[in-house]
Design a protein around this motif. Structure first.
Motif: not given
Length: 542
Positions: A115-119, A139-142, A121-125
């Motif tokens: 993400s632009p704020d580096k907080k 999904a997105a991982i914090d 991690l968007y995920v594909a799979g």
């Protein structure tokens, strides 16, 4: 092309040989060319499968792929393992696994985007759950907690690619539905999406799948790449590549697609990356559907080709740094693009680097009948060629599949088993000269470096030796000794050339006593002082 077998007859006491090809490395003699990272293998956590994507955030590397365990550098397969489910993180500076980061994906991770704020991690799979909670291929991982957020777009089939801005998350892949709404292979959702916040982007992608996508720095455009054959009803642009307006999904001009044409069942664009002002791509072609297996650089503002690296041998991934561009591939013939020639038996190079700028022009392939691009601009290959041992985890049985970098490190991921003969499965780091050990020297040594000698006439000994290039330095100094290494070399030859131009050499030692036995050894020294030596060879003088 056959290996170069020209023999240089050396008659002076010392000689420097240079070629017209520029060839940068960790210590280039041409200061106009960028330095590469060293070829030294830095110990890195290993995996038992394949890595498809890496993302560097500060001193942390996040890795996604298909694997079930991690183990320390140096540990044999099946030993000292720590469970990991298709994602892990390690310290970039040490290569050590981060023990507190362990999200569990129940299917492989194909791509990740920060993400632009580096907080986040968007995920594909291909997963449908994260930590036991439903997440249908998005999904997105914090990154602070290592846990999945509430972000949960819904895709009905595999997502291959993801990119993000502050207002949209873009996905590409195989799917035909996003958030229970028709979307074919490309979709965008809001960063707050919980299955009901699909954005209007809806280009008509026909033919094969989308393999990757990148978004412009202002967030108004995306470029997609894959095996598709048309977008929005057009194939030029739209054949394997398309540039789209985010607000409307309409196609924009993309002149690079006039030159690079990869689509259908036997060709595709495999990966895309962006540095904000340019986007970069790689491809494969196995049949009549495409014309590029190398990599390219294109301008975001115009969509025009900047350069085309016209190698043959599929190129899987690419990563631009400030001065150099690193590639993951199985290249075997780069002769039309100023690089190494085809050999018999075939030689494969799974990690290469080229310049960011244009350094020459591609030429026609008049020998192998490969698709070619004569007259197009090309970069220059840099002298950096680590040696890889292929893995067997995927059906393709390749080595490198992904590459990423920052100002100090270049990291590769894939299914490889060894690098430069060192057991190092799936992940590896390389570093700039100031950090690396700089212990990689000329390749051949001992009996493997075949110094031969004969006495063709009275009082003379003729010595012959093959070239002995270095994996990360173009310059090698050859020193021929008689009798002892404590003596002054009887011949010194400094060669500055790409590895394939380090050709065989000869020297005739005169004034030897008839009937005597003389012993000789050849030494190769790189600019950083690494030495490789042959065995002693004894010549009976006529």
């Amino acid at each position: 092309m056959k290996p170069i077998l020209a023999v240089l007859a050396l008659v002076a006491t010392s000689l420097t040989l240079a070629t017209t090809s520029a060839s940068a490395d960790t210590a280039p003699i041409d200061t106009d060319l960028p330095k590469t990272v060293s070829a030294d293998v830095l110990p890195t956590v290993q995996i038992n499968g394949v890595a498809w994507k890496q993302v560097i955030v500060g001193d942390i590397v996040y890795v996604g792929g298909s694997f079930t365990s991690a183990r320390p550098a140096g540990a044999a397969a099946g030993t000292s393992e720590t469970a990991r489910s298709n994602m892990l993180a390690y310290r970039l500076s040490t290569g050590n696994l981060i023990t507190t980061f362990a999200p569990k994906f129940n299917g492989q991770v194909k791509d990740m985007a920060l993400s632009p704020d580096k907080k986040l991690l968007y995920v594909a799979g291909g997963f449908t759950q994260v930590d036991g909670v439903n997440r249908y291929r998005g999904a997105a991982i914090d990154l602070a907690t290592g846990k999945a957020t509430s972000f949960r777009p819904i895709f009905n089939s595999t997502t291959n690619a993801v990119a993000a801005t502050s207002s949209a998350v873009f996905y590409g892949g195989v799917f035909t539905s996003a958030d229970n709404t028709a979307r074919t292979k490309v979709a965008a959702v809001k960063p707050s999406d919980t299955g009901t916040q699909l954005l209007p982007l809806n280009p008509k992608v026909a033919g094969g799948n989308v393999n990757d996508l990148v978004v412009s720095s202002d967030g108004t455009k995306i470029v997609i790449g894959g095996a598709f054959t048309s977008v929005n009803g057009a194939s030029k642009p739209g054949y394997g590549l398309a540039r789209l307006e985010v607000s409307s999904g309409s196609s924009l001009a993309l002149p690079v697609n006039d030159e690079i044409r990869n689509g259908g069942t036997e060709a595709a664009i495999l990966s895309l990356e962006s540095d904000g002002t340019s986007f970069y791509g790689t491809g494969y072609n196995y049949g009549s559907g495409g014309n590029s297996e190398g990599s390219f650089k294109s301008d975001w503002a115009t969509g025009k080709l900047t350069w085309l690296e016209d190698c043959h041998g599929d190129t899987y991934a690419i990563w631009p740094t400030a001065d150099a561009v690193y590639q993951a591939s199985h290249k075997h013939h780069c002769g039309t693009s100023g690089g190494f020639p085809e050999t018999k038996p075939r030689s494969w190079y799974h990690a290469t680097a080229v310049t960011q700028d244009v350094r020459g022009t591609n030429i026609a392939d008049d020998k192998y009948d490969y698709p070619d691009h004569p007259g197009t601009p090309r970069p220059e290959f840099l002298e950096w060629y680590p040696k890889w041992t292929n893995g067997t985890y995927t059906s393709a049985q390749q080595s490198t599949w992904t590459v990423t970098a920052n100002a100090s490190y270049v990291t590769y991921g894939g299914e490889f088993l060894k690098v430069n003969g060192v057991a190092q499965q799936g992940l590896v780091r390389f570093a700039v000269k100031d950090i690396a050990a700089n212990k990689v020297g000329p390749t051949l040594k001992g009996a493997a470096w075949a110094l031969t000698g004969s006495s063709p006439s009275a009082g003379k000994a003729t010595l012959k030796w093959p070239g002995n290039p270095d994996k990360d330095n173009a310059t090698v100094t050859y020193k021929l000794y008689r009798g002892t290494l404590d003596s002054t070399p009887i011949k010194t030859v400094k060669v500055s050339a790409p590895f394939w131009k380090h050709t065989a050499m000869t020297f005739t030692d005169t004034g030897r006593t008839s009937g005597s036995s003389q012993k000789y050894k050849i030494e190769a020294v790189d600019p950083l002082g690494n030495i490789s030596r042959s065995d002693w060879v004894t010549v009976k003088i006529r």
